[in-house]
Design a protein around this motif. Structure first.
Motif, PDB file in Angstrom:
ATOM      1  N   VAL A  36       0.862  -1.184   0.000  1.00 47.49           N
ATOM      2  CA  VAL A  36       0.000   0.000   0.000  1.00 47.49           C
ATOM      3  C   VAL A  36       0.899   1.235   0.000  1.00 47.49           C
ATOM      4  O   VAL A  36       1.672   1.462   0.928  1.00 47.49           O
ATOM      5  N   THR A  37       0.779   2.038  -1.036  1.00 42.60           N
ATOM      6  CA  THR A  37       1.637   3.201  -1.250  1.00 42.60           C
ATOM      7  C   THR A  37       0.956   4.480  -0.781  1.00 42.60           C
ATOM      8  O   THR A  37      -0.242   4.660  -0.980  1.00 42.60           O
ATOM      9  N   GLY A  38       1.727   5.367  -0.159  1.00 42.85           N
ATOM     10  CA  GLY A  38       1.248   6.716   0.139  1.00 42.85           C
ATOM     11  C   GLY A  38       0.140   6.784   1.168  1.00 42.85           C
ATOM     12  O   GLY A  38      -0.827   7.533   0.987  1.00 42.85           O
ATOM     13  N   VAL A  39       0.269   6.024   2.269  1.00 42.19           N
ATOM     14  CA  VAL A  39      -0.679   6.134   3.384  1.00 42.19           C
ATOM     15  C   VAL A  39       0.123   6.411   4.654  1.00 42.19           C
ATOM     16  O   VAL A  39       1.324   6.150   4.731  1.00 42.19           O
ATOM     17  N   TRP A  40      -0.543   6.953   5.666  1.00 39.27           N
ATOM     18  CA  TRP A  40       0.137   7.286   6.913  1.00 39.27           C
ATOM     19  C   TRP A  40       0.360   6.035   7.765  1.00 39.27           C
ATOM     20  O   TRP A  40      -0.569   5.262   8.003  1.00 39.27           O
ATOM     21  N   ALA A  41       1.579   5.855   8.234  1.00 38.34           N
ATOM     22  CA  ALA A  41       1.871   4.925   9.319  1.00 38.34           C
ATOM     23  C   ALA A  41       2.026   5.780  10.569  1.00 38.34           C
ATOM     24  O   ALA A  41       2.883   6.663  10.623  1.00 38.34           O
ATOM     25  N   VAL A  42       1.178   5.546  11.572  1.00 37.05           N
ATOM     26  CA  VAL A  42       1.067   6.430  12.731  1.00 37.05           C
ATOM     27  C   VAL A  42       1.464   5.681  13.992  1.00 37.05           C
ATOM     28  O   VAL A  42       0.952   4.585  14.260  1.00 37.05           O
TER      29      VAL A  42
ATOM     30  N   SER B  49       4.332  11.040  19.580  1.00 35.98           N
ATOM     31  CA  SER B  49       3.494  10.704  18.432  1.00 35.98           C
ATOM     32  C   SER B  49       4.279  10.997  17.151  1.00 35.98           C
ATOM     33  O   SER B  49       4.883  12.045  17.014  1.00 35.98           O
ATOM     34  N   GLN B  50       4.258  10.047  16.249  1.00 32.61           N
ATOM     35  CA  GLN B  50       4.942  10.235  14.971  1.00 32.61           C
ATOM     36  C   GLN B  50       4.059   9.706  13.856  1.00 32.61           C
ATOM     37  O   GLN B  50       3.215   8.836  14.066  1.00 32.61           O
ATOM     38  N   ARG B  51       4.302  10.219  12.660  1.00 33.55           N
ATOM     39  CA  ARG B  51       3.644   9.672  11.490  1.00 33.55           C
ATOM     40  C   ARG B  51       4.570   9.831  10.298  1.00 33.55           C
ATOM     41  O   ARG B  51       5.348  10.774  10.204  1.00 33.55           O
ATOM     42  N   VAL B  52       4.507   8.859   9.374  1.00 34.61           N
ATOM     43  CA  VAL B  52       5.322   8.898   8.170  1.00 34.61           C
ATOM     44  C   VAL B  52       4.549   8.198   7.067  1.00 34.61           C
ATOM     45  O   VAL B  52       3.758   7.279   7.332  1.00 34.61           O
ATOM     46  N   ALA B  53       4.729   8.645   5.837  1.00 32.44           N
ATOM     47  CA  ALA B  53       4.028   8.038   4.707  1.00 32.44           C
ATOM     48  C   ALA B  53       4.818   6.859   4.168  1.00 32.44           C
ATOM     49  O   ALA B  53       6.055   6.853   4.167  1.00 32.44           O
ATOM     50  N   THR B  54       4.107   5.839   3.699  1.00 32.07           N
ATOM     51  CA  THR B  54       4.768   4.700   3.076  1.00 32.07           C
ATOM     52  C   THR B  54       5.311   5.091   1.699  1.00 32.07           C
ATOM     53  O   THR B  54       4.759   5.963   1.027  1.00 32.07           O
ATOM     54  N   ASP B  55       6.409   4.435   1.292  1.00 31.95           N
ATOM     55  CA  ASP B  55       7.006   4.743  -0.002  1.00 31.95           C
ATOM     56  C   ASP B  55       6.369   3.893  -1.098  1.00 31.95           C
ATOM     57  O   ASP B  55       5.328   3.251  -0.873  1.00 31.95           O
TER      58      ASP B  55
ATOM     59  N   GLU C  65      -0.941   7.195  27.362  1.00 31.14           N
ATOM     60  CA  GLU C  65      -0.556   8.598  27.498  1.00 31.14           C
ATOM     61  C   GLU C  65      -1.495   9.445  26.656  1.00 31.14           C
ATOM     62  O   GLU C  65      -2.109   8.957  25.712  1.00 31.14           O
ATOM     63  N   PRO C  66      -1.612  10.735  26.981  1.00 32.93           N
ATOM     64  CA  PRO C  66      -2.460  11.608  26.173  1.00 32.93           C
ATOM     65  C   PRO C  66      -2.012  11.622  24.722  1.00 32.93           C
ATOM     66  O   PRO C  66      -0.824  11.679  24.431  1.00 32.93           O
ATOM     67  N   ARG C  67      -2.984  11.520  23.809  1.00 29.52           N
ATOM     68  CA  ARG C  67      -2.654  11.556  22.394  1.00 29.52           C
ATOM     69  C   ARG C  67      -2.206  12.956  21.997  1.00 29.52           C
ATOM     70  O   ARG C  67      -2.569  13.955  22.601  1.00 29.52           O
ATOM     71  N   GLY C  68      -1.446  13.028  20.928  1.00 32.67           N
ATOM     72  CA  GLY C  68      -1.105  14.320  20.355  1.00 32.67           C
ATOM     73  C   GLY C  68       0.128  14.964  20.938  1.00 32.67           C
ATOM     74  O   GLY C  68       0.462  16.075  20.582  1.00 32.67           O
ATOM     75  N   GLN C  69       0.856  14.284  21.861  1.00 34.31           N
ATOM     76  CA  GLN C  69       2.101  14.851  22.353  1.00 34.31           C
ATOM     77  C   GLN C  69       3.169  14.667  21.285  1.00 34.31           C
ATOM     78  O   GLN C  69       3.471  13.559  20.865  1.00 34.31           O
ATOM     79  N   ASP C  70       3.760  15.795  20.862  1.00 31.59           N
ATOM     80  CA  ASP C  70       4.691  15.747  19.744  1.00 31.59           C
ATOM     81  C   ASP C  70       5.891  14.849  20.013  1.00 31.59           C
ATOM     82  O   ASP C  70       6.449  14.244  19.119  1.00 31.59           O
ATOM     83  N   ARG C  71       6.292  14.730  21.277  1.00 32.62           N
ATOM     84  CA  ARG C  71       7.529  13.995  21.556  1.00 32.62           C
ATOM     85  C   ARG C  71       7.349  12.487  21.407  1.00 32.62           C
ATOM     86  O   ARG C  71       8.324  11.760  21.272  1.00 32.62           O
TER      87      ARG C  71
END
Length: 557
Positions: free
Chosen positions: A466-472, A486-492, A478-484
């Motif tokens: 699956v190309t071009g979707v978020w892996a989160v 939580s990460q997300r990256v798109a598949t190649d 822990e509370p969601r949305g803490q930048d330190r």
């Protein structure tokens, strides 16, 4: 709920690796035998008509200023040669069409990173561009007369910190007939807002000209079909290439008030000082119903007048720069049913906040130096302080004013994470820390270069990548949305992803076939998929591999 954005066909491509076919003559030592190329075609979505003159841009993700570009020929074809192996973003744009990135199925998808191997010829890329949409109409006053110089915006819904918010897709001014034309829109849902400032005319990009003083009546921002409350506005659904004409917005004048005050400067007694004064809604929910007001206070006594102010809760701010240093002052005020007098602000010297950075593990940088940043924890405005970290790890943040802050770092390698932030006896990593004048505390910052990694592959139920979707990546408990954390990256293009610099802890990895960016920070949205995340337990410097089957959302919406 069903999606209102029509899906694009999946981007088609095939990759052909080209290797040397002959053994003689041998290539010259300086010959660039490992360069790659990409080629393909750009067509109209409906009918497949080739599009001439489309701009094709290839951006190097390891060296962002390095960009290659070309335009399509009469047959819609393009080719970019002489590309170094690496990771890239490939995008296509053309007037009258929605821009598209490689790997996108629909306009709000993240797109996919394009990984080029040595001597790889990536052929037959096919981009099907969607014609952009238009919303047009006019703005009139209570007497039916056209209103020129009204700022009309098309606003789309986006997620911000787990909540739906509005974001401007495009803004235009009405002409002398009160007409506006919002063009270049992606298919989707929009709210149309009209904001009229009788005493200001747009004179250029992000510039206005003030032509009068304060008035007794003003105009509240209005949403189609005729409400000042964004929650009661009607959303418009536009399709690819559609034009919605004749959208009329009626503006009603309301009673407005004036805020008067004075700025006292404890830093300099010069009578020539000029200050920028801004009145901003203090609640994020009011940003789209209460317009911001600003003024230049350059009188000898520092007085200022802000006119056309609607009732509501505001933050009054003053900004001043002198000899390369920046100063600011804040005050919360409430505007009721009367003018506000005596809204005074005091410009005072800030404090210097000293600190030190220590490393756990070997120091690792992606840039030439390390920077630390302070940002307001409770407000999204004002100056952000920054400082360069010395070779010994020390830093000094100048002109820090009283308030609550969070600390961030930049320049570290992708395998690092911010492990600890202490301000005196306060743990300021998650929730920030308070700075007040006279406190002699210092900042102690710890960075670990032993962040964990997660590498993975995403496939559909038939085991296709699956190309071009978020892996989160989201923390457990822990509370969601803490930048330190939580990460997300798109598949190649191969369905692969890599998450780096992860602190130790318990996590889940999610991947949806369709999801709005940031929707996973909304607890109500995530509740339906909580049990479908891939659990991962990480220690420092761990390297875990996960195989994920994409979560199908179409049947859940």
């Amino acid at each position: 709920m069903s999606r209102l954005v029509p899906a694009l066909p999946v981007l088609l491509f095939s990759a052909v690796a080209v290797s040397a076919q002959t053994s003689s003559p041998k290539p010259l030592p300086n010959a660039k035998t490992e360069e790659s190329s990409v080629s393909g075609m750009v067509v109209r979505l409906a009918g497949g008509e080739p599009l001439k003159g489309a701009s094709v841009q290839l951006q190097n993700l390891e060296n962002r200023p390095q960009t290659s570009s070309t335009v399509t020929d009469a047959g819609g074809r393009f080719e970019i040669k002489g590309i170094d192996p690496g990771r890239y973003r490939l995008s296509v744009s053309r007037n009258g069409f929605v821009p598209q990135e490689y790997g996108q199925r629909k306009p709000d998808d993240p797109g996919a990173i394009l990984t080029l191997r040595p001597a790889q010829n990536l052929k037959d890329l096919l981009f099907r561009l969607i014609p952009s949409a238009v919303i047009a109409g006019r703005v009139i006053n209570e007497d039916g007369e056209p209103l020129p110089w009204v700022q009309v915006s098309a606003l789309g819904e986006v997620y911000s910190r787990g909540k739906k918010s509005l974001s401007s897709e495009t803004t235009v001014s009405t002409n002398d007939l009160g007409e506006y034309r919002l063009f270049g829109l992606r298919p989707g849902r929009y709210f149309v807002r009209a904001d009229f400032k009788p005493n200001e005319h747009a004179i250029g990009r992000d510039e206005t000209e003030r032509i009068g003083g304060a008035a007794q009546q003003g105009y509240v921002p209005m949403y189609y079909p005729g409400t000042s409350d964004p929650a009661r506005a009607s959303a418009l659904t536009v399709k690819a290439g559609e034009e919605i004409p004749g959208l009329e917005i009626l503006m009603h004048p309301v009673l407005v008030f004036t805020v008067r005050g004075r700025i006292y400067n404890l830093v300099s007694r010069r009578s020539t000082a000029a200050y920028t004064v801004t009145l901003t809604p203090s609640e994020s929910s009011q940003w789209f119903s209460l317009p911001e007001r600003d003024a230049l206070a350059d009188s000898p006594d520092g007085s200022f007048v802000l006119g056309d102010v609607l009732p509501g809760a505001y933050t009054l701010m003053a900004f001043w720069s002198d000899e390369g240093r920046k100063y600011q002052a804040f005050q919360n005020i409430e505007v009721g049913n009367a003018d506000v007098d005596g809204a005074n602000l005091t410009i005072a010297p800030g404090t210097t906040l000293a600190g030190r950075v220590t490393w756990e593990g070997r120091p690792s940088l992606d840039a030439d130096f390390l920077m630390v940043f302070l940002r307001g924890a409770d407000r999204g405005y004002g100056f952000s302080q920054r400082a360069r970290v010395s070779a010994t790890g020390s830093f000094a943040l100048n002109d820090v004013f009283d308030g609550r802050y969070r600390l961030a770092i930049a320049g570290q390698s992708k395998d690092c994470y911010l492990k600890e932030v202490r301000y005196g006896a306060t743990d300021g990593l998650a929730d920030g820390f308070n700075v007040s004048r006279g406190t002699n505390a210092s900042l102690e910052v710890t960075i670990s270069s032993r962040g964990a990694r997660i590498e993975g592959s995403v496939t559909d139920k038939d085991h296709h990548p699956v190309t071009g979707v978020w892996a989160v990546l989201l923390p457990v408990g822990e509370p969601r949305g803490q930048d330190r954390v939580s990460q997300r990256v798109a598949t190649d293009q191969y369905g692969h992803f890599l998450l780096r610099g992860i602190p130790p802890g318990e996590y889940k990895v999610f991947c949806w076939d369709e999801v709005e960016d940031g929707a996973w920070e909304d607890p109500d949205y995530l509740k339906a998929f909580e049990n479908q995340g891939q659990e991962v337990s990480l220690k420092e410097a761990d390297f875990k591999t996960v195989d994920i089957v994409v979560i199908g959302t179409k049947s859940s919406q």
